[in-house]
Design a protein around this motif. Sequence first.
Motif, PDB file in Angstrom:
ATOM      1  N   UNK A  26       0.829  -1.202   0.000  1.00  0.00           N
ATOM      2  CA  UNK A  26       0.000   0.000   0.000  1.00  0.00           C
ATOM      3  C   UNK A  26       0.865   1.254   0.000  1.00  0.00           C
ATOM      4  N   UNK A  27       1.975   1.212   0.725  1.00  0.00           N
ATOM      5  CA  UNK A  27       2.858   2.377   0.755  1.00  0.00           C
ATOM      6  C   UNK A  27       3.492   2.603  -0.621  1.00  0.00           C
ATOM      7  N   UNK A  28       3.887   1.517  -1.296  1.00  0.00           N
ATOM      8  CA  UNK A  28       4.400   1.654  -2.654  1.00  0.00           C
ATOM      9  C   UNK A  28       3.341   2.268  -3.553  1.00  0.00           C
ATOM     10  N   UNK A  29       2.109   1.779  -3.471  1.00  0.00           N
ATOM     11  CA  UNK A  29       1.033   2.274  -4.315  1.00  0.00           C
ATOM     12  C   UNK A  29       0.842   3.776  -4.144  1.00  0.00           C
ATOM     13  N   UNK A  30       0.974   4.263  -2.910  1.00  0.00           N
ATOM     14  CA  UNK A  30       0.791   5.690  -2.634  1.00  0.00           C
ATOM     15  C   UNK A  30       1.874   6.548  -3.280  1.00  0.00           C
ATOM     16  N   UNK A  31       3.038   5.956  -3.556  1.00  0.00           N
ATOM     17  CA  UNK A  31       4.148   6.707  -4.150  1.00  0.00           C
ATOM     18  C   UNK A  31       4.087   6.763  -5.672  1.00  0.00           C
ATOM     19  N   UNK A  32       3.296   5.888  -6.269  1.00  0.00           N
ATOM     20  CA  UNK A  32       3.359   5.696  -7.716  1.00  0.00           C
ATOM     21  C   UNK A  32       2.423   6.631  -8.471  1.00  0.00           C
ATOM     22  N   UNK A  33       2.866   7.054  -9.652  1.00  0.00           N
ATOM     23  CA  UNK A  33       1.969   7.678 -10.616  1.00  0.00           C
ATOM     24  C   UNK A  33       1.170   6.593 -11.354  1.00  0.00           C
ATOM     25  N   UNK A  34       1.801   5.444 -11.557  1.00  0.00           N
ATOM     26  CA  UNK A  34       1.156   4.320 -12.221  1.00  0.00           C
ATOM     27  C   UNK A  34       0.349   3.475 -11.257  1.00  0.00           C
ATOM     28  N   UNK A  35      -0.094   2.307 -11.727  1.00  0.00           N
ATOM     29  CA  UNK A  35      -0.980   1.442 -10.954  1.00  0.00           C
ATOM     30  C   UNK A  35      -0.283   0.149 -10.558  1.00  0.00           C
ATOM     31  N   UNK A  36      -0.814  -0.483  -9.524  1.00  0.00           N
ATOM     32  CA  UNK A  36      -0.425  -1.838  -9.144  1.00  0.00           C
ATOM     33  C   UNK A  36      -1.579  -2.771  -9.495  1.00  0.00           C
ATOM     34  N   UNK A  37      -1.265  -3.806 -10.243  1.00  0.00           N
ATOM     35  CA  UNK A  37      -2.274  -4.788 -10.655  1.00  0.00           C
ATOM     36  C   UNK A  37      -2.062  -6.058  -9.847  1.00  0.00           C
ATOM     37  N   UNK A  38      -3.055  -6.436  -9.069  1.00  0.00           N
ATOM     38  CA  UNK A  38      -3.021  -7.670  -8.283  1.00  0.00           C
ATOM     39  C   UNK A  38      -3.941  -8.699  -8.948  1.00  0.00           C
ATOM     40  N   UNK A  39      -3.883  -9.968  -8.520  1.00  0.00           N
ATOM     41  CA  UNK A  39      -4.723 -10.995  -9.158  1.00  0.00           C
ATOM     42  C   UNK A  39      -6.222 -10.751  -9.045  1.00  0.00           C
ATOM     43  N   UNK A  41      -7.527  -7.722  -9.386  1.00  0.00           N
ATOM     44  CA  UNK A  41      -7.804  -6.507 -10.153  1.00  0.00           C
ATOM     45  C   UNK A  41      -8.535  -6.890 -11.444  1.00  0.00           C
ATOM     46  N   UNK A  42      -9.541  -6.117 -11.878  1.00  0.00           N
ATOM     47  CA  UNK A  42     -10.285  -6.497 -13.096  1.00  0.00           C
ATOM     48  C   UNK A  42      -9.423  -6.550 -14.359  1.00  0.00           C
ATOM     49  N   UNK A  43      -8.281  -5.868 -14.365  1.00  0.00           N
ATOM     50  CA  UNK A  43      -7.420  -5.877 -15.550  1.00  0.00           C
ATOM     51  C   UNK A  43      -6.336  -6.951 -15.478  1.00  0.00           C
ATOM     52  N   UNK A  44      -6.354  -7.765 -14.423  1.00  0.00           N
ATOM     53  CA  UNK A  44      -5.241  -8.698 -14.212  1.00  0.00           C
ATOM     54  C   UNK A  44      -5.070  -9.678 -15.366  1.00  0.00           C
TER      55      UNK A  44
END
Length: 471
Positions: A26-39, A41-44
Amino acid sequence: MAPMTETIEINTRKERTFLADRYEVERLSAKLQGDIITPWHPAYEQQRRVWNGMIDRHPALIVLCSSEADVVNTVDFVRTNDLRARIRGGKHNVSGKAVSDGGVVIDVSPMRGIRVDTSRMEVTVQSGATLGDMERTLQRSGVAVPTGLVSATGIAGLTLGGGYGWLTRRFGLTSDNLLSAEVVTYEGRLRRASKKENPDLFWALRGGGGQLGVVTSFTFRVHHLTSAWMAIPMYPIEQAGKVLRFLRDFMPQAPEELGVLATLWTSPDDPDLPPESRQVPVLMLFGCYTGPGEKGEEVVRPLREIDTPLVDMSGQMEWLQVQQLLDEDYPDLRRYYWKSLYLDELSEESIDIAIEQAARRPSSLSSLDIWMLGGAMHRSSPQSSSFANRNSNWMLGIEANWDDPHQDATNIDWTRTTFDRMLPHSSGGAYVNFGGSEQELNQMGSRFYGNNFPRLENIRKHYDPLGIFSG
Protein backbone atom coordinates in the motif's frame (compact mmCIF):
# COMPACT_ATOMS: atom_id res chain seq x y z
CA MET A 1 9.15 -1.60 7.77
CA ALA A 2 5.97 -2.76 9.47
CA PRO A 3 5.93 -6.16 11.19
CA MET A 4 5.19 -9.03 8.83
CA THR A 5 1.87 -9.89 10.44
CA GLU A 6 -0.49 -9.20 7.56
CA THR A 7 0.77 -10.51 4.26
CA ILE A 8 -0.26 -10.99 0.69
CA GLU A 9 0.23 -14.65 -0.12
CA ILE A 10 -0.51 -16.16 -3.50
CA ASN A 11 0.17 -19.76 -4.30
CA THR A 12 0.53 -20.39 -8.00
CA ARG A 13 0.30 -23.40 -10.24
CA LYS A 14 4.11 -23.41 -10.38
CA GLU A 15 4.23 -23.81 -6.58
CA ARG A 16 5.90 -20.47 -6.06
CA THR A 17 4.74 -18.15 -3.30
CA PHE A 18 4.82 -14.38 -3.10
CA LEU A 19 5.02 -12.90 0.38
CA ALA A 20 5.04 -9.18 1.00
CA ASP A 21 3.81 -7.00 3.80
CA ARG A 22 0.45 -5.53 2.81
CA TYR A 23 1.42 -2.24 4.39
CA GLU A 24 4.52 -2.08 2.19
CA VAL A 25 2.44 -2.74 -0.94
CA GLU A 26 0.00 0.00 0.00
CA ARG A 27 2.86 2.38 0.76
CA LEU A 28 4.40 1.65 -2.65
CA SER A 29 1.03 2.27 -4.32
CA ALA A 30 0.79 5.69 -2.63
CA LYS A 31 4.15 6.71 -4.15
CA LEU A 32 3.36 5.70 -7.72
CA GLN A 33 1.97 7.68 -10.62
CA GLY A 34 1.16 4.32 -12.22
CA ASP A 35 -0.98 1.44 -10.95
CA ILE A 36 -0.43 -1.84 -9.14
CA ILE A 37 -2.27 -4.79 -10.65
CA THR A 38 -3.02 -7.67 -8.28
CA PRO A 39 -4.72 -10.99 -9.16
CA TRP A 40 -8.08 -9.64 -8.02
CA HIS A 41 -7.80 -6.51 -10.15
CA PRO A 42 -10.29 -6.50 -13.10
CA ALA A 43 -7.42 -5.88 -15.55
CA TYR A 44 -5.24 -8.70 -14.21
CA GLU A 45 -6.04 -11.32 -16.87
CA GLN A 46 -5.19 -8.88 -19.65
CA GLN A 47 -2.14 -7.41 -17.94
CA ARG A 48 -0.48 -10.71 -17.07
CA ARG A 49 -0.37 -11.80 -20.73
CA VAL A 50 2.46 -11.28 -23.17
CA TRP A 51 2.44 -11.58 -26.94
CA ASN A 52 3.36 -15.30 -26.96
CA GLY A 53 0.26 -17.33 -26.13
CA MET A 54 2.49 -20.17 -24.89
CA ILE A 55 3.35 -18.06 -21.83
CA ASP A 56 0.64 -18.48 -19.18
CA ARG A 57 2.06 -17.16 -15.92
CA HIS A 58 0.50 -15.59 -12.86
CA PRO A 59 2.63 -12.91 -11.22
CA ALA A 60 1.61 -11.69 -7.77
CA LEU A 61 2.08 -8.01 -8.55
CA ILE A 62 2.33 -6.12 -11.81
CA VAL A 63 3.58 -2.59 -11.25
CA LEU A 64 2.73 -0.29 -14.16
CA CYS A 65 5.45 2.35 -14.05
CA SER A 66 4.75 5.75 -15.60
CA SER A 67 8.05 7.45 -14.75
CA GLU A 68 11.63 6.90 -13.67
CA ALA A 69 10.53 7.71 -10.11
CA ASP A 70 8.01 4.86 -10.30
CA VAL A 71 10.78 2.50 -11.37
CA VAL A 72 13.08 3.65 -8.55
CA ASN A 73 10.35 3.20 -5.95
CA THR A 74 9.44 -0.24 -7.27
CA VAL A 75 13.04 -1.44 -7.29
CA ASP A 76 13.39 -0.19 -3.70
CA PHE A 77 10.25 -2.15 -2.77
CA VAL A 78 11.54 -5.33 -4.41
CA ARG A 79 14.95 -5.08 -2.75
CA THR A 80 13.63 -4.14 0.70
CA ASN A 81 11.23 -7.08 0.73
CA ASP A 82 13.86 -9.54 -0.56
CA LEU A 83 11.80 -10.26 -3.68
CA ARG A 84 12.64 -10.99 -7.29
CA ALA A 85 11.46 -9.02 -10.29
CA ARG A 86 10.96 -9.42 -14.02
CA ILE A 87 11.04 -6.45 -16.37
CA ARG A 88 8.51 -6.03 -19.14
CA GLY A 89 8.68 -3.47 -21.92
CA GLY A 90 6.75 -3.88 -25.16
CA LYS A 91 5.42 -7.37 -24.16
CA HIS A 92 6.59 -8.89 -27.48
CA ASN A 93 8.31 -11.69 -25.63
CA VAL A 94 9.10 -15.11 -27.14
CA SER A 95 10.75 -16.87 -24.20
CA GLY A 96 8.48 -15.50 -21.46
CA LYS A 97 11.28 -14.14 -19.29
CA ALA A 98 9.34 -10.88 -18.80
CA VAL A 99 6.88 -12.54 -16.39
CA SER A 100 7.10 -15.11 -13.61
CA ASP A 101 4.69 -17.07 -11.46
CA GLY A 102 4.24 -15.50 -8.04
CA GLY A 103 6.77 -12.70 -8.60
CA VAL A 104 6.82 -8.98 -9.29
CA VAL A 105 6.64 -7.62 -12.83
CA ILE A 106 8.11 -4.15 -13.30
CA ASP A 107 6.12 -3.12 -16.35
CA VAL A 108 7.46 -0.03 -18.14
CA SER A 109 5.05 -0.28 -21.09
CA PRO A 110 3.29 3.00 -20.08
CA MET A 111 6.64 4.81 -20.58
CA ARG A 112 6.61 5.50 -24.33
CA GLY A 113 7.94 9.03 -24.69
CA ILE A 114 10.12 9.81 -27.72
CA ARG A 115 12.31 12.87 -28.31
CA VAL A 116 14.03 13.43 -31.67
CA ASP A 117 17.02 15.75 -32.10
CA THR A 118 17.88 15.94 -35.78
CA SER A 119 20.60 18.53 -35.14
CA ARG A 120 22.51 15.83 -33.26
CA MET A 121 21.02 12.96 -35.32
CA GLU A 122 19.78 11.30 -32.14
CA VAL A 123 16.54 10.00 -30.68
CA THR A 124 15.79 9.26 -27.03
CA VAL A 125 13.12 6.60 -26.51
CA GLN A 126 11.57 5.45 -23.26
CA SER A 127 11.80 1.73 -22.73
CA GLY A 128 8.10 0.91 -23.00
CA ALA A 129 7.93 2.05 -26.62
CA THR A 130 7.48 -0.32 -29.53
CA LEU A 131 9.31 -0.15 -32.82
CA GLY A 132 6.14 1.21 -34.39
CA ASP A 133 5.92 4.01 -31.81
CA MET A 134 9.46 5.09 -32.56
CA GLU A 135 9.34 4.71 -36.32
CA ARG A 136 6.14 6.73 -36.72
CA THR A 137 7.75 9.57 -34.78
CA LEU A 138 11.08 9.36 -36.61
CA GLN A 139 9.53 9.34 -40.06
CA ARG A 140 8.07 12.80 -39.46
CA SER A 141 11.71 13.93 -39.55
CA GLY A 142 12.76 11.58 -42.36
CA VAL A 143 15.09 9.48 -40.20
CA ALA A 144 15.22 5.90 -38.89
CA VAL A 145 17.01 3.61 -36.44
CA PRO A 146 18.01 0.06 -37.48
CA THR A 147 15.41 -2.12 -35.77
CA GLY A 148 13.56 -5.40 -36.24
CA LEU A 149 10.91 -6.55 -38.71
CA VAL A 150 7.66 -6.41 -36.69
CA SER A 151 6.46 -3.03 -35.48
CA ALA A 152 4.81 -4.39 -32.28
CA THR A 153 8.23 -5.48 -30.98
CA GLY A 154 9.42 -3.63 -27.87
CA ILE A 155 12.50 -1.48 -28.40
CA ALA A 156 13.96 -2.56 -25.04
CA GLY A 157 14.04 -6.31 -25.56
CA LEU A 158 15.22 -5.96 -29.15
CA THR A 159 18.13 -3.69 -28.20
CA LEU A 160 19.22 -5.67 -25.16
CA GLY A 161 19.42 -8.81 -27.31
CA GLY A 162 21.26 -7.15 -30.21
CA GLY A 163 18.60 -6.40 -32.80
CA TYR A 164 18.54 -7.65 -36.41
CA GLY A 165 16.53 -6.10 -39.21
CA TRP A 166 16.49 -4.81 -42.78
CA LEU A 167 19.30 -2.31 -42.05
CA THR A 168 21.77 -4.58 -40.26
CA ARG A 169 24.16 -4.89 -43.20
CA ARG A 170 24.16 -1.13 -43.78
CA PHE A 171 24.09 0.34 -40.26
CA GLY A 172 24.72 -2.57 -37.90
CA LEU A 173 22.62 -4.02 -35.10
CA THR A 174 20.14 -1.97 -33.12
CA SER A 175 22.53 -2.19 -30.17
CA ASP A 176 25.42 -0.95 -32.35
CA ASN A 177 23.48 2.29 -32.78
CA LEU A 178 22.92 2.78 -29.05
CA LEU A 179 24.67 5.91 -27.74
CA SER A 180 23.57 5.80 -24.12
CA ALA A 181 20.94 4.43 -21.75
CA GLU A 182 19.43 5.37 -18.40
CA VAL A 183 19.27 2.40 -16.02
CA VAL A 184 17.87 1.92 -12.52
CA THR A 185 20.15 -0.60 -10.80
CA TYR A 186 19.39 -2.85 -7.84
CA GLU A 187 20.07 -0.17 -5.19
CA GLY A 188 17.41 2.10 -6.70
CA ARG A 189 19.97 4.38 -8.30
CA LEU A 190 19.52 5.89 -11.76
CA ARG A 191 22.74 5.50 -13.73
CA ARG A 192 23.70 6.69 -17.18
CA ALA A 193 25.55 4.15 -19.32
CA SER A 194 27.64 5.26 -22.30
CA LYS A 195 31.17 4.90 -23.61
CA LYS A 196 32.30 7.48 -21.03
CA GLU A 197 29.94 6.82 -18.12
CA ASN A 198 29.75 3.33 -16.61
CA PRO A 199 31.33 1.89 -19.77
CA ASP A 200 31.21 -1.67 -18.44
CA LEU A 201 27.43 -1.40 -18.00
CA PHE A 202 27.15 0.10 -21.50
CA TRP A 203 29.20 -2.79 -22.91
CA ALA A 204 26.87 -5.32 -21.27
CA LEU A 205 23.63 -3.61 -22.30
CA ARG A 206 24.53 -3.85 -26.00
CA GLY A 207 23.43 -7.41 -26.69
CA GLY A 208 23.78 -8.95 -23.22
CA GLY A 209 20.12 -9.81 -22.85
CA GLY A 210 19.37 -7.70 -19.78
CA GLN A 211 19.32 -8.71 -16.09
CA LEU A 212 21.41 -5.66 -15.22
CA GLY A 213 18.72 -3.28 -14.02
CA VAL A 214 15.65 -1.54 -15.41
CA VAL A 215 16.45 0.51 -18.49
CA THR A 216 14.17 3.54 -18.53
CA SER A 217 15.35 5.11 -21.80
CA PHE A 218 17.66 4.57 -24.76
CA THR A 219 19.39 7.16 -26.95
CA PHE A 220 20.16 6.01 -30.49
CA ARG A 221 21.97 7.37 -33.51
CA VAL A 222 19.52 8.02 -36.37
CA HIS A 223 20.04 7.85 -40.14
CA HIS A 224 18.33 9.65 -43.02
CA LEU A 225 15.80 7.23 -44.55
CA THR A 226 12.25 7.57 -45.88
CA SER A 227 11.74 4.77 -48.40
CA ALA A 228 13.18 1.52 -49.77
CA TRP A 229 13.02 -0.72 -52.81
CA MET A 230 11.61 -4.10 -51.79
CA ALA A 231 12.12 -7.28 -53.81
CA ILE A 232 9.40 -9.75 -52.77
CA PRO A 233 9.35 -12.65 -55.22
CA MET A 234 7.65 -15.88 -54.14
CA TYR A 235 9.32 -18.92 -55.70
CA PRO A 236 7.89 -22.46 -55.94
CA ILE A 237 9.36 -24.70 -53.27
CA GLU A 238 10.86 -26.86 -56.04
CA GLN A 239 13.18 -23.93 -56.82
CA ALA A 240 14.30 -23.42 -53.21
CA GLY A 241 17.68 -25.12 -53.67
CA LYS A 242 18.44 -23.05 -56.75
CA VAL A 243 17.46 -19.81 -55.00
CA LEU A 244 19.55 -20.51 -51.91
CA ARG A 245 22.60 -21.48 -53.97
CA PHE A 246 22.20 -18.24 -55.93
CA LEU A 247 22.11 -16.24 -52.69
CA ARG A 248 25.20 -18.05 -51.42
CA ASP A 249 27.17 -16.67 -54.39
CA PHE A 250 25.37 -13.34 -54.79
CA MET A 251 25.31 -11.89 -51.27
CA PRO A 252 29.09 -11.66 -50.58
CA GLN A 253 29.31 -9.17 -53.49
CA ALA A 254 25.98 -7.41 -52.87
CA PRO A 255 25.98 -3.79 -51.68
CA GLU A 256 25.61 -3.30 -47.94
CA GLU A 257 22.49 -1.23 -48.59
CA LEU A 258 20.76 -4.50 -49.52
CA GLY A 259 19.38 -6.63 -46.71
CA VAL A 260 17.92 -10.02 -47.62
CA LEU A 261 15.83 -12.60 -45.77
CA ALA A 262 14.95 -15.95 -47.39
CA THR A 263 11.94 -17.69 -45.88
CA LEU A 264 10.87 -21.31 -46.39
CA TRP A 265 7.20 -20.89 -45.67
CA THR A 266 3.62 -21.42 -46.83
CA SER A 267 2.13 -18.67 -48.96
CA PRO A 268 -0.68 -16.72 -47.29
CA ASP A 269 -4.34 -17.28 -48.03
CA ASP A 270 -4.54 -13.81 -49.52
CA PRO A 271 -7.37 -12.95 -51.95
CA ASP A 272 -4.95 -10.63 -53.77
CA LEU A 273 -2.87 -13.67 -54.80
CA PRO A 274 -3.78 -15.92 -57.74
CA PRO A 275 -5.76 -18.95 -56.42
CA GLU A 276 -2.99 -21.39 -57.42
CA SER A 277 -0.46 -19.43 -55.34
CA ARG A 278 -2.37 -19.49 -52.05
CA GLN A 279 -1.48 -21.83 -49.18
CA VAL A 280 1.30 -23.65 -51.02
CA PRO A 281 4.90 -24.28 -49.85
CA VAL A 282 7.21 -21.55 -51.16
CA LEU A 283 10.53 -19.88 -50.74
CA MET A 284 9.83 -16.20 -50.29
CA LEU A 285 12.55 -13.59 -50.65
CA PHE A 286 12.50 -10.22 -48.92
CA GLY A 287 15.19 -7.96 -50.33
CA CYS A 288 15.33 -4.45 -48.88
CA TYR A 289 17.50 -1.87 -50.66
CA THR A 290 17.93 1.50 -48.93
CA GLY A 291 20.59 3.10 -51.14
CA PRO A 292 19.88 5.77 -53.79
CA GLY A 293 16.31 5.31 -55.01
CA GLU A 294 17.19 5.52 -58.69
CA LYS A 295 19.39 2.44 -58.32
CA GLY A 296 16.89 0.35 -56.39
CA GLU A 297 15.13 -1.47 -59.19
CA GLU A 298 18.44 -2.43 -60.78
CA VAL A 299 19.97 -3.64 -57.50
CA VAL A 300 17.06 -5.89 -56.55
CA ARG A 301 16.41 -7.23 -60.08
CA PRO A 302 18.71 -10.29 -59.68
CA LEU A 303 16.60 -11.44 -56.72
CA ARG A 304 13.50 -11.35 -58.93
CA GLU A 305 15.03 -13.24 -61.85
CA ILE A 306 16.59 -16.32 -60.21
CA ASP A 307 13.76 -18.31 -61.77
CA THR A 308 10.12 -17.64 -62.62
CA PRO A 309 8.33 -16.61 -59.40
CA LEU A 310 4.77 -17.63 -58.63
CA VAL A 311 4.11 -14.06 -57.59
CA ASP A 312 6.29 -10.94 -57.51
CA MET A 313 5.15 -8.17 -55.15
CA SER A 314 8.27 -6.03 -55.55
CA GLY A 315 8.24 -2.25 -55.65
CA GLN A 316 9.24 0.95 -53.92
CA MET A 317 7.69 1.51 -50.48
CA GLU A 318 7.58 4.15 -47.81
CA TRP A 319 9.70 3.11 -44.82
CA LEU A 320 6.71 2.72 -42.52
CA GLN A 321 5.17 0.29 -45.03
CA VAL A 322 8.38 -1.74 -45.03
CA GLN A 323 8.42 -1.91 -41.24
CA GLN A 324 4.80 -3.09 -41.09
CA LEU A 325 5.09 -5.60 -43.91
CA LEU A 326 5.10 -8.69 -41.67
CA ASP A 327 2.95 -7.44 -38.80
CA GLU A 328 -0.16 -9.46 -39.68
CA ASP A 329 1.82 -12.71 -39.56
CA TYR A 330 2.65 -12.32 -35.85
CA PRO A 331 -0.61 -11.61 -33.99
CA ASP A 332 -0.96 -11.45 -30.22
CA LEU A 333 -1.51 -14.74 -28.36
CA ARG A 334 -0.49 -17.05 -31.18
CA ARG A 335 1.87 -19.74 -29.88
CA TYR A 336 5.55 -19.17 -30.68
CA TYR A 337 8.70 -21.19 -30.07
CA TRP A 338 11.86 -20.01 -31.83
CA LYS A 339 15.48 -21.09 -31.96
CA SER A 340 18.44 -20.00 -34.06
CA LEU A 341 21.91 -20.92 -35.24
CA TYR A 342 24.71 -19.08 -37.01
CA LEU A 343 25.87 -21.05 -40.04
CA ASP A 344 29.49 -21.30 -41.13
CA GLU A 345 28.34 -21.40 -44.74
CA LEU A 346 25.36 -22.29 -46.89
CA SER A 347 26.74 -25.71 -47.72
CA GLU A 348 24.97 -28.17 -50.00
CA GLU A 349 24.07 -30.33 -47.02
CA SER A 350 22.76 -27.46 -44.91
CA ILE A 351 20.57 -26.30 -47.80
CA ASP A 352 19.20 -29.82 -48.24
CA ILE A 353 18.46 -30.16 -44.52
CA ALA A 354 16.69 -26.81 -44.42
CA ILE A 355 14.44 -27.77 -47.33
CA GLU A 356 13.73 -31.21 -45.82
CA GLN A 357 12.82 -29.74 -42.44
CA ALA A 358 10.65 -27.06 -44.04
CA ALA A 359 8.66 -29.85 -45.69
CA ARG A 360 8.12 -31.43 -42.23
CA ARG A 361 6.69 -28.32 -40.55
CA PRO A 362 3.67 -29.41 -38.51
CA SER A 363 2.16 -25.93 -38.88
CA SER A 364 1.82 -24.00 -42.13
CA LEU A 365 2.40 -20.83 -40.09
CA SER A 366 5.95 -21.91 -39.22
CA SER A 367 9.01 -20.97 -41.22
CA LEU A 368 12.73 -21.47 -41.63
CA ASP A 369 14.35 -18.08 -42.15
CA ILE A 370 17.84 -17.58 -43.52
CA TRP A 371 19.21 -14.16 -42.65
CA MET A 372 21.95 -12.70 -44.84
CA LEU A 373 24.43 -10.95 -42.54
CA GLY A 374 27.77 -9.20 -42.95
CA GLY A 375 28.50 -5.58 -43.74
CA ALA A 376 28.44 -3.10 -40.87
CA MET A 377 27.95 -5.68 -38.11
CA HIS A 378 31.23 -7.34 -39.12
CA ARG A 379 33.22 -4.14 -38.71
CA SER A 380 32.90 -4.17 -34.93
CA SER A 381 35.00 -6.72 -33.07
CA PRO A 382 33.28 -9.47 -31.03
CA GLN A 383 34.77 -7.85 -27.92
CA SER A 384 33.42 -4.36 -28.62
CA SER A 385 30.12 -5.19 -26.90
CA SER A 386 28.56 -8.20 -25.23
CA PHE A 387 27.13 -9.27 -28.61
CA ALA A 388 29.84 -11.75 -29.64
CA ASN A 389 28.45 -13.56 -32.70
CA ARG A 390 29.52 -11.08 -35.37
CA ASN A 391 31.55 -13.05 -37.89
CA SER A 392 28.97 -15.34 -39.51
CA ASN A 393 27.46 -14.45 -42.87
CA TRP A 394 24.28 -16.45 -42.31
CA MET A 395 21.83 -17.06 -39.50
CA LEU A 396 19.07 -19.67 -39.47
CA GLY A 397 15.91 -18.67 -37.63
CA ILE A 398 13.68 -21.64 -36.77
CA GLU A 399 10.19 -20.26 -36.13
CA ALA A 400 7.44 -22.56 -34.92
CA ASN A 401 4.19 -20.59 -34.99
CA TRP A 402 0.82 -22.26 -34.36
CA ASP A 403 -2.59 -21.74 -32.75
CA ASP A 404 -3.74 -25.08 -31.29
CA PRO A 405 -2.46 -25.72 -27.71
CA HIS A 406 -2.80 -29.46 -28.31
CA GLN A 407 -0.02 -29.18 -30.91
CA ASP A 408 2.58 -27.70 -28.54
CA ALA A 409 4.73 -30.82 -28.24
CA THR A 410 4.72 -31.52 -31.99
CA ASN A 411 5.81 -27.99 -32.90
CA ILE A 412 8.46 -27.76 -30.20
CA ASP A 413 9.86 -31.13 -31.27
CA TRP A 414 10.09 -29.98 -34.89
CA THR A 415 12.03 -26.88 -33.84
CA ARG A 416 14.46 -28.82 -31.70
CA THR A 417 14.97 -31.52 -34.34
CA THR A 418 15.75 -28.87 -36.94
CA PHE A 419 18.21 -27.24 -34.55
CA ASP A 420 19.95 -30.56 -33.84
CA ARG A 421 20.21 -31.45 -37.52
CA MET A 422 21.68 -28.07 -38.44
CA LEU A 423 24.07 -27.83 -35.48
CA PRO A 424 26.96 -29.70 -37.20
CA HIS A 425 26.89 -27.00 -39.92
CA SER A 426 26.98 -24.15 -37.43
CA SER A 427 29.60 -22.21 -35.51
CA GLY A 428 27.57 -23.24 -32.46
CA GLY A 429 26.51 -19.69 -31.72
CA ALA A 430 22.88 -18.60 -31.41
CA TYR A 431 20.92 -15.34 -31.19
CA VAL A 432 19.50 -14.71 -27.72
CA ASN A 433 16.27 -13.08 -28.99
CA PHE A 434 15.55 -16.33 -30.85
CA GLY A 435 16.83 -18.47 -28.01
CA GLY A 436 14.08 -20.97 -27.24
CA SER A 437 12.43 -21.32 -23.84
CA GLU A 438 13.43 -19.42 -20.73
CA GLN A 439 15.09 -22.57 -19.38
CA GLU A 440 17.18 -22.83 -22.54
CA LEU A 441 18.16 -19.17 -22.24
CA ASN A 442 19.47 -19.83 -18.74
CA GLN A 443 21.45 -22.88 -19.86
CA MET A 444 23.03 -21.63 -23.08
CA GLY A 445 24.94 -18.51 -22.08
CA SER A 446 28.17 -19.44 -23.83
CA ARG A 447 26.27 -20.21 -27.06
CA PHE A 448 24.79 -16.69 -27.07
CA TYR A 449 27.80 -14.74 -25.81
CA GLY A 450 30.83 -16.84 -26.67
CA ASN A 451 34.04 -15.72 -25.01
CA ASN A 452 32.23 -12.63 -23.69
CA PHE A 453 30.12 -14.71 -21.32
CA PRO A 454 32.46 -14.67 -18.26
CA ARG A 455 32.85 -10.89 -18.47
CA LEU A 456 29.10 -10.43 -18.89
CA GLU A 457 28.38 -12.58 -15.84
CA ASN A 458 30.84 -10.59 -13.74
CA ILE A 459 29.21 -7.30 -14.78
CA ARG A 460 25.76 -8.69 -13.95
CA LYS A 461 26.96 -9.68 -10.49
CA HIS A 462 28.47 -6.23 -9.97
CA TYR A 463 25.33 -4.33 -10.94
CA ASP A 464 22.86 -6.80 -9.42
CA PRO A 465 24.69 -8.61 -6.60
CA LEU A 466 21.40 -9.67 -4.98
CA GLY A 467 20.10 -11.20 -8.21
CA ILE A 468 16.80 -9.35 -7.92
CA PHE A 469 16.45 -9.09 -11.73
CA SER A 470 17.11 -12.78 -12.39
CA GLY A 471 14.01 -14.14 -10.66
